[in-house]
Each structure stands twice: as structure tokens, then as C-alpha cells.
Design an enzyme around this catalytic site. Structure first.
Site, PDB file in Angstrom:
ATOM      1  N   LYS A 102      37.234   2.607 -55.643  1.00 12.58           N
ATOM      2  CA  LYS A 102      38.268   3.161 -54.766  1.00 12.58           C
ATOM      3  C   LYS A 102      38.350   2.272 -53.529  1.00 12.58           C
ATOM      4  CE  LYS A 102      39.468   6.815 -51.615  1.00 12.58           C
ATOM      5  NZ  LYS A 102      38.953   7.929 -50.791  1.00 12.58           N
ATOM      6  N   GLY A 190      43.082  15.173 -46.637  1.00  4.28           N
ATOM      7  CA  GLY A 190      43.878  16.175 -45.948  1.00  4.28           C
ATOM      8  C   GLY A 190      43.827  17.562 -46.538  1.00  4.28           C
ATOM      9  N   ASN A 211      36.662  15.788 -50.232  1.00  5.57           N
ATOM     10  CA  ASN A 211      35.258  15.830 -49.847  1.00  5.57           C
ATOM     11  C   ASN A 211      35.027  16.904 -48.785  1.00  5.57           C
ATOM     12  OD1 ASN A 211      32.809  13.366 -48.641  1.00  5.57           O
ATOM     13  ND2 ASN A 211      32.570  15.466 -49.223  1.00  5.57           N
ATOM     14  N   THR A 212      35.618  16.695 -47.594  1.00  5.48           N
ATOM     15  CA  THR A 212      35.340  17.582 -46.471  1.00  5.48           C
ATOM     16  C   THR A 212      35.714  19.032 -46.764  1.00  5.48           C
ATOM     17  OG1 THR A 212      35.832  15.711 -45.012  1.00  5.48           O
ATOM     18  CG2 THR A 212      35.680  17.874 -43.990  1.00  5.48           C
TER      19      THR A 212
END
Length: 260
Positions: A102, A190, A211-212
Site C-alpha cells: 500500500k 475517515g 484502522n482508527t
């Protein structure tokens, strides 16, 4: 309806949820959340995570096994093409020739928006070097098409700034990118909660990377499970085809042909 697998370059996958490994409280939580997500592709920040380059330190691959998951090295933390290319080559060495990466080249530390100019430079070099590139970029349809034509195996437009949790801020641009795409379009960055993931899939995106949204949830393992279901529901809704929107009401029980 039987769905087709997600095909990325020379590989195919059943899950359309891709997950990261950062920001968890420990490796045990990382492993548990990723398992609950059902993801098959797990992305790893080579510059921030030990996957063998630091002998003697805990190795993430001990809990996220390459035998179970497709490890997707990423170039998070790179702000120019030179660093990004070097990081991808390091990852290939550490992962025994693994060439799926990536690519993300960032513009600044405040917004973490992609530096498109440097991204294009790095893409050209890495493709010539035999890499299969999944590329993080802006939601600009022109740039997305350019990256596809250069040979990227997946284009990954942001939905909102990395780690913001704001959801899809510009669905119209995402739809324009999807219209002519010949490679998977995977929303990257996002997403904040399950409904954001479902919306991305309902737009027709081929997958979502996050992820977050999972790692910083109050219960990451439960959120991972929710995201798995949201991806599946959104994909099914897209395949089913939603009803048209109308300004006025329409009776659920039709009255045409009745006698009273």
C-alpha cells in the site's frame, strides 16, 4: 445473489474489509480485533512497526501470521517518493519477496492528505520494480484514473482525513471514481463507525480499509465485529439495488385496480 470475490492484482479475497494494526493497547487486542473483523488483508506500517527489521523486539508477525493473513506493508510516515520507494523495498526483503504494497505519500503532518505529485513519482518507480500497488490518494477522479492507467492494482481514495472518523464527506466524487474504474476502488481513511462503512459499500465501493475506527473504539473487538457486518450488509444492499427516491409518499399497498 452469489457475490464474486474481491480481486486485487493476482490475489482474490472473500472479505471486503481491510484493517490496520496501529493504535491498539497491545498486541493481544490487535490480534483479537483483527480476528473478529474477518479481514483477510492486514496492513502494517513498516516505518512504525517491527516485522523483523528490529531483532530482539516484539514482532507483529508473531500475532498476525502471514500464514493466515495477507500482509499489506504500507508506507505510512513517508513524505516523499524516495522514502516511500525505500520502505517498499525494505518490506519486500523482510517478507521474502512479497510484492503487494500500500503506497501512501503524505503531504503534511497536520492533514495527512496525500502528496499527489510524490505519489505519482513513487508509483512509476515501484511499478517498474515489479510491485503490485494499492495506492492511497485524494478523491479526485482525474488522479484516480491516472493511477489506474499507470498500473495500480487498486485505487484507495480517502473518505475524510486519516483518523478523523468524519465518514464519507464527498460521496459524489467517490461515485465518479467508481463509474469508469477497472480496478477495485477501496475507501481508505475517515470511516468512524459501522454506518460509514455500509454507506461506502452501498455506493459500490469494492472494499473499505480502516484502522482508527476499530482501534480507538471503546470496545475494539466488538467494533471490529460490527464493521464486518456493515461491510457485508452494505455490499448486499448495493447488489440488491435500492428503491428510487421520491419526493412524496407512495402507499405500501397499491390501490390500482381496487373497487372502493
Amino acid at each position: 445473489m452469489t457475490d464474486q470475490p474481491l480481486i486485487v492484482g493476482t490475489r482474490q479475497f472473500q472479505s471486503r474489509l481491510l484493517v490496520g494494526t496501529g493504535k491498539y493497547k497491545d498486541m493481544a487486542e490487535t490480534a483479537a480485533a483483527i480476528a473478529a473483523s474477518g479481514a483477510e488483508i492486514v496492513t502494517v506500517a513498516v516505518r512504525r512497526t517491527n516485522i523483523g527489521q528490529n531483532p530482539g523486539e516484539p514482532n507483529l508477525l508473531d500475532v498476525i501470521s502471514p500464514d493466515r493473513y495477507t500482509i499489506l506493508p504500507n508506507t505510512a510516515g513517508c513524505y516523499n517518493a524516495t522514502d516511500a520507494v525505500r520502505t517498499c523495498r525494505l518490506a519486500r526483503e523482510l517478507l521474502d519477496g512479497h510484492n503487494l504494497v500500500k503506497l501512501e505519500v503524505l503531504g503534511d503532518e497536520k492533514t495527512l492528505y496525500p502528496n499527489v505529485v510524490e505519489t505519482l513519482k513513487a508509483t512509476e518507480i515501484l511499478i517498474k520494480d515489479g510491485f503490485e500497488i494499492m495506492v492511497y490518494t485524494s478523491d479526485d477522479p482525474i488522479i484516480a484514473k491516472e493511477l489506474e492507467q499507470m498500473g495500480c492494482v487498486s485505487v484507495m481514495p480517502l473518505a475524510a482525513p486519516i483518523g478523523s472518523g468524519l465518514g464519507i464527506r464527498n460521496p459524489y466524487n467517490i461515485r465518479m471514481i467508481l463509474e469508469d474504474a477497472k480496478v477495485p476502488i477501496i475507501v481508505d481513511a475517515g470511516v468512524g463507525t459501522a454506518s460509514d462503512a455500509a454507506i461506502a459499500m452501498e455506493l459500490g465501493c469494492h472494499g473499505v480499509l480502516m484502522n482508527t475506527a476499530i482501534a480507538k473504539a471503546q470496545n475494539p473487538v466488538l467494533m471490529a465485529s460490527a464493521m464486518k457486518k456493515a461491510i457485508e450488509a452494505g455490499r448486499e444492499a448495493y447488489l440488491a439495488g435500492r428503491m428510487p427516491k421520491k419526493l412524496y409518499a407512495s402507499a405500501s399497498s397499491p390501490i390500482e385496480g381496487t373497487f372502493f
